[in-house]
Motif scaffolding. Structure first.
Motif, PDB file in Angstrom:
ATOM      1  N   GLN A  56       4.705   4.204  24.907  1.00  0.00           N
ATOM      2  CA  GLN A  56       5.381   4.014  26.187  1.00  0.00           C
ATOM      3  C   GLN A  56       5.164   5.196  27.132  1.00  0.00           C
ATOM      4  OE1 GLN A  56       9.526   3.335  26.070  1.00  0.00           O
ATOM      5  NE2 GLN A  56       9.312   1.196  25.525  1.00  0.00           N
ATOM      6  N   SER A 111       7.210   6.881  28.969  1.00  0.00           N
ATOM      7  CA  SER A 111       8.145   8.002  28.840  1.00  0.00           C
ATOM      8  C   SER A 111       7.817   8.844  27.611  1.00  0.00           C
ATOM      9  CB  SER A 111       9.582   7.488  28.771  1.00  0.00           C
ATOM     10  OG  SER A 111       9.718   6.526  27.757  1.00  0.00           O
ATOM     11  N   GLU A 112       7.341   8.178  26.563  1.00  0.00           N
ATOM     12  CA  GLU A 112       6.990   8.887  25.333  1.00  0.00           C
ATOM     13  C   GLU A 112       5.717   9.745  25.522  1.00  0.00           C
ATOM     14  OE1 GLU A 112       8.642   9.137  22.555  1.00  0.00           O
ATOM     15  OE2 GLU A 112       7.066  10.143  21.378  1.00  0.00           O
ATOM     16  N   PHE A 128      12.668  13.255  44.020  1.00  0.00           N
ATOM     17  CA  PHE A 128      13.922  12.512  44.155  1.00  0.00           C
ATOM     18  C   PHE A 128      14.612  13.043  45.408  1.00  0.00           C
ATOM     19  CE2 PHE A 128      13.118  12.739  39.502  1.00  0.00           C
ATOM     20  CZ  PHE A 128      12.827  11.398  39.317  1.00  0.00           C
ATOM     21  N   MET A 184      18.325  14.004  45.839  1.00  0.00           N
ATOM     22  CA  MET A 184      18.908  14.923  44.861  1.00  0.00           C
ATOM     23  C   MET A 184      18.453  16.345  45.175  1.00  0.00           C
ATOM     24  SD  MET A 184      18.344  12.551  41.500  1.00  0.00           S
ATOM     25  CE  MET A 184      19.575  13.327  40.493  1.00  0.00           C
ATOM     26  N   ASP A 212      18.129  19.831  40.738  1.00  0.00           N
ATOM     27  CA  ASP A 212      18.228  18.611  39.934  1.00  0.00           C
ATOM     28  C   ASP A 212      16.845  18.004  39.689  1.00  0.00           C
ATOM     29  OD1 ASP A 212      20.905  18.788  39.613  1.00  0.00           O
ATOM     30  OD2 ASP A 212      21.446  17.246  41.071  1.00  0.00           O
ATOM     31  N   LEU A 248      15.456  17.408  35.999  1.00  0.00           N
ATOM     32  CA  LEU A 248      14.972  16.105  35.536  1.00  0.00           C
ATOM     33  C   LEU A 248      13.549  16.227  35.002  1.00  0.00           C
ATOM     34  CD1 LEU A 248      16.557  13.910  38.295  1.00  0.00           C
ATOM     35  CD2 LEU A 248      16.903  13.602  35.837  1.00  0.00           C
ATOM     36  N   TRP A 272      13.477  16.702  31.409  1.00  0.00           N
ATOM     37  CA  TRP A 272      14.162  15.650  30.647  1.00  0.00           C
ATOM     38  C   TRP A 272      13.805  15.666  29.168  1.00  0.00           C
ATOM     39  CZ3 TRP A 272      17.874  12.097  31.952  1.00  0.00           C
ATOM     40  CH2 TRP A 272      18.034  10.984  31.114  1.00  0.00           C
ATOM     41  N   THR A 273      12.530  15.913  28.868  1.00  0.00           N
ATOM     42  CA  THR A 273      12.093  15.835  27.468  1.00  0.00           C
ATOM     43  C   THR A 273      12.137  17.198  26.763  1.00  0.00           C
ATOM     44  OG1 THR A 273       9.824  16.181  28.204  1.00  0.00           O
ATOM     45  CG2 THR A 273      10.510  13.897  27.922  1.00  0.00           C
ATOM     46  N   ILE A 280      21.964  13.131  31.744  1.00  0.00           N
ATOM     47  CA  ILE A 280      21.827  11.673  31.626  1.00  0.00           C
ATOM     48  C   ILE A 280      22.348  10.992  32.886  1.00  0.00           C
ATOM     49  CG2 ILE A 280      22.613   9.647  30.342  1.00  0.00           C
ATOM     50  CD1 ILE A 280      22.445  11.287  27.825  1.00  0.00           C
ATOM     51  N   LYS A 327      22.379  12.292  35.826  1.00  0.00           N
ATOM     52  CA  LYS A 327      21.362  12.522  36.855  1.00  0.00           C
ATOM     53  C   LYS A 327      20.186  11.575  36.664  1.00  0.00           C
ATOM     54  CE  LYS A 327      22.706  17.263  37.554  1.00  0.00           C
ATOM     55  NZ  LYS A 327      22.443  18.679  37.309  1.00  0.00           N
ATOM     56  N   GLY A 328      19.911  11.252  35.398  1.00  0.00           N
ATOM     57  CA  GLY A 328      18.836  10.311  35.115  1.00  0.00           C
ATOM     58  C   GLY A 328      19.107   8.942  35.736  1.00  0.00           C
ATOM     59  N   LEU A 355      20.873   8.403  38.426  1.00  0.00           N
ATOM     60  CA  LEU A 355      20.609   8.589  39.854  1.00  0.00           C
ATOM     61  C   LEU A 355      19.112   8.593  40.135  1.00  0.00           C
ATOM     62  CD1 LEU A 355      22.929  11.350  41.359  1.00  0.00           C
ATOM     63  CD2 LEU A 355      22.704   8.953  42.018  1.00  0.00           C
ATOM     64  N   ALA A 356      18.383   9.283  39.275  1.00  0.00           N
ATOM     65  CA  ALA A 356      16.934   9.395  39.476  1.00  0.00           C
ATOM     66  C   ALA A 356      16.282   8.018  39.445  1.00  0.00           C
ATOM     67  CB  ALA A 356      16.318  10.296  38.409  1.00  0.00           C
ATOM     68  N   ALA A 411      10.848   8.669  37.902  1.00  0.00           N
ATOM     69  CA  ALA A 411      11.729   8.833  36.747  1.00  0.00           C
ATOM     70  C   ALA A 411      10.949   8.611  35.456  1.00  0.00           C
ATOM     71  CB  ALA A 411      12.904   7.857  36.843  1.00  0.00           C
ATOM     72  N   ILE A 442      11.707   9.737  31.520  1.00  0.00           N
ATOM     73  CA  ILE A 442      12.941   8.980  31.331  1.00  0.00           C
ATOM     74  C   ILE A 442      12.578   7.572  30.868  1.00  0.00           C
ATOM     75  CG2 ILE A 442      14.978   8.019  32.459  1.00  0.00           C
ATOM     76  CD1 ILE A 442      14.895  10.364  34.405  1.00  0.00           C
ATOM     77  N   ASN A 443      13.187   7.134  29.779  1.00  0.00           N
ATOM     78  CA  ASN A 443      12.980   5.766  29.319  1.00  0.00           C
ATOM     79  C   ASN A 443      13.919   4.872  30.136  1.00  0.00           C
ATOM     80  OD1 ASN A 443      13.111   3.284  28.014  1.00  0.00           O
ATOM     81  ND2 ASN A 443      12.520   4.218  26.078  1.00  0.00           N
ATOM     82  N   ILE A 485      18.136   3.934  29.795  1.00  0.00           N
ATOM     83  CA  ILE A 485      19.129   4.434  30.742  1.00  0.00           C
ATOM     84  C   ILE A 485      19.789   3.279  31.501  1.00  0.00           C
ATOM     85  CG2 ILE A 485      19.483   5.926  32.744  1.00  0.00           C
ATOM     86  CD1 ILE A 485      18.993   7.427  30.171  1.00  0.00           C
TER      87      ILE A 485
END
Ligand SMILES: Nc1ncnc2c1ncn2[C@@H]1O[C@H](COP(=O)(O)OP(=O)(O)OP(=O)(O)O)[C@@H](O)[C@H]1O
Ligand SMILES: [Mg+2]
Lengths: 234, 291
Positions: free
Chosen positions: A69, A71-72, A88, A91, A95, A99, A102-103, B164, B166-167, B169-170, B178, B183-184, B188
């Protein structure tokens, strides 16, 4: 190391990428140039997993990504600075960077945040403002830093110089060379072919969904066809 | 006269707080999928009815309430995982119709599993009215307001302060970006559905001692919650809260001062007026998507 073999991709019934292959190693820059609509963005999206592929294989450090995937893939070390920056906008700058991590683990995120702020102090000055309020150049810096927050080994950059002033273009390319020194494998899509070829180790020219020419950055700079079509002089 | 006005204000704010919670559920799901989820009111019904029947079976009310919220959360999970996520490629309108179908389905299930009668729950602090400026206010009103305030506060902290949150929102701002930060989106968005449904279930439980509940109570709640969200500005959590309160107050004052027969009509009239003057809602803003 990123390797793409015989990749094809389509929008609905229209195939826009045919038999695309490329390879980029750590600490190297592969420049990808081509006219509007050649399929550069589609190719990067396919590599990132946000655009389906119909045939071909994508491998990262020898491991196939086809079934992984999107995201992965970020977790595995593949990042993209997308066309049009795609920050974003509603934001804050901080932020956006968080983000980007994230990972990543919390400690890495703090260190990388620090690094981003030191490299681009303007991001620190404006860290609580909305990303949408930044100028185009600052958004580009943010988009690059956001992508770096995941500590990628391969980074795909889609026209990072688009819409920037010459001064900012220099800054962005300086940043890209820095990433190369740090050992990242970089795929650099550019319409600004002359600068891209001058910093590229390898380069490929894309036309209507195919790679029609490849060589080192230097070779393509000297190529007659490239000179006429992409460098604007004969 | 003053006591009447205080009375209307108190009941308006109480009902408004319930609308606000339903509207918040709409907002959360709308933000992550651009779908208006018309099963939102049915989540409230499911939470309330489950609590009523589990409590009637002898389980302490608090435990029954937790089960009620869980039941609603499960319904939210199923709605996304078993329906919406499979139809990801259909139009937003198609997905909205799907949520209406889910609402009808939940209503049908509730009718079979539970019954067709009205039910209440014991008020948390009894029913001895509290006198404020000659008006009498049900203690449960304060429970509703306090509960709504806690939920709104918790949701704001969650979305503004946690990664999370914020995710979510993103995703609402830019799904492509995202995904590209890792981000999956499916996970989410599932979470957003579960939280929305849990908030809906909680709203239903809080309101039941005042408004009663029944298998078909969700339909009107969905409409009111949707109206409140539109009134405040679809997509804005603050708008959902303000829209809910305004809607509740308009209904209470319109019903009290003019005619209670047209209570619902006043609410929808208010929406027509606001949306004609300010199409983005009271506090909403038009967000242009950058391409
Ligand atoms: N979402 C889409 N749906 C259908 N066709 C698309 C879509 N996006 C791109 N295309 C088509 O696919 C082809 C390749 O587009 P792509 O955006 O990959 O080109 P590009 O090389 O990145 O161009 P540019 O230099 O303008 O960014 C074009 O013919 C384009 O019209
Ligand atoms: Mg492009």
């Amino acid at each position: 190391m990123l390797e793409v073999k015989d990749l094809a991709s389509r929008y609905g019934r229209i195939e826009v990428l045919h038999d695309v292959s490329l390879k980029v190693e750590p600490g190297k820059i592969l420049a990808l140039i081509g006219a509007n609509g050649a399929g550069k963005t589609t190719l990067l999206k396919a590599i990132s997993g946000v655009q389906p592929i119909s045939t071909g294989t994508i491998t990262l450090d020898g491991k196939p990504l086809n079934k992984v995937q999107a995201s992965e893939r970020v977790k595995r070390g593949l990042a993209q600075v997308p066309e049009g920056r795609q920050v974003f906008g509603g934001m804050s700058i901080e932020d956006n960077l968080l983000l980007g991590g994230w990972t990543s683990s919390a400690t890495n995120v703090q260190a990388d945040l620090q690094f981003a702020y030191e490299t681009f102090p303007v991001l620190f000055e404006k860290k609580d403002l909305l990303a949408g309020s930044l100028s185009g150049g600052q958004q580009q810096m943010l988009a690059i830093c956001r992508a770096l927050m995941s500590r990628p080994s391969v980074i795909l950059m889609d026209e990072p110089s688009m819409g920037l002033s010459p001064l900012l273009i220099d800054q962005v390319f300086a940043a890209i060379e820095l990433l190369k020194k740090k050992g990242l494998a970089i795929v650099l899509v550019e319409q600004n072919a002359s600068v891209a070829l001058s910093i590229a180790d390898d380069a490929s020219v894309m036309e209507t969904g195919r790679i029609v020419l490849r060589g080192t950055g230097k070779e393509l700079q000297q190529d007659q066809r490239v000179k006429e079509l992409y460098l604007g002089h004969a | 006269m003053l006591s009447d006005l205080v009375q209307y204000a108190a009941s308006g704010v109480t009902v408004g707080a319930i609308y606000a919670l339903i509207a918040l559920g709409f907002t959360l799901i709308y933000n992550s999928t651009h779908v208006a989820n018309f099963a939102q009111g049915d989540f409230a019904m499911l939470g309330a009815m489950t609590t009523v029947f589990v409590a009637a079976a002898g389980v302490p009310v608090v435990a029954a309430g937790i089960l009620g919220i869980l039941a609603a959360a499960c319904a939210g999970l199923l709605l996304y995982r078993a329906a919406i996520s499979f139809a990801k490629n259909s139009s937003v309108l198609g997905l909205i119709v799907l949520t209406i179908g889910a609402a009808i389905f939940l209503k049908g299930v509730a009718q079979i599993v539970f019954d067709k009668r009205f039910h209440s729950l014991p008020a948390w602090f009894g029913t001895e009215p509290i006198k404020v400026l000659d008006a009498t206010i049900q203690p449960q009103s304060f429970v509703v307001l306090a509960g709504a305030a806690v939920i709104v506060f918790a949701l704001v902290v969650f979305t503004k302060k946690t990664l999370i949150g914020k995710g979510i929102l993103a995703i609402s701002q830019n799904q492509l970006a995202a995904t590209l930060v890792g981000i999956n989106v499916t996970t989410i968005v599932t979470l957003a559905f579960v939280i929305s449904a849990a908030i809906g279930g909680t709203a239903g439980i809080l309101a039941t001692p005042i408004t009663l509940t029944s298998y078909d109570a969700g339909t009107l709640l969905s409409l009111k919650g949707f109206a409140a969200a539109m009134l405040g500005g679809m997509g804005s959590p603050m708008g959902a809260v303000i829209g809910g309160l305004v809607l509740g107050l308009v209904e209470a004052f319109g019903g009290g001062l003019i005619s209670s027969a047209y209570k619902d009509a006043f609410a929808f009239l208010a929406i027509l007026v606001v949306l004609a003057l300010r199409p983005q809602g009271l506090v909403g803003s038009f967000v242009r998507e950058r391409v």
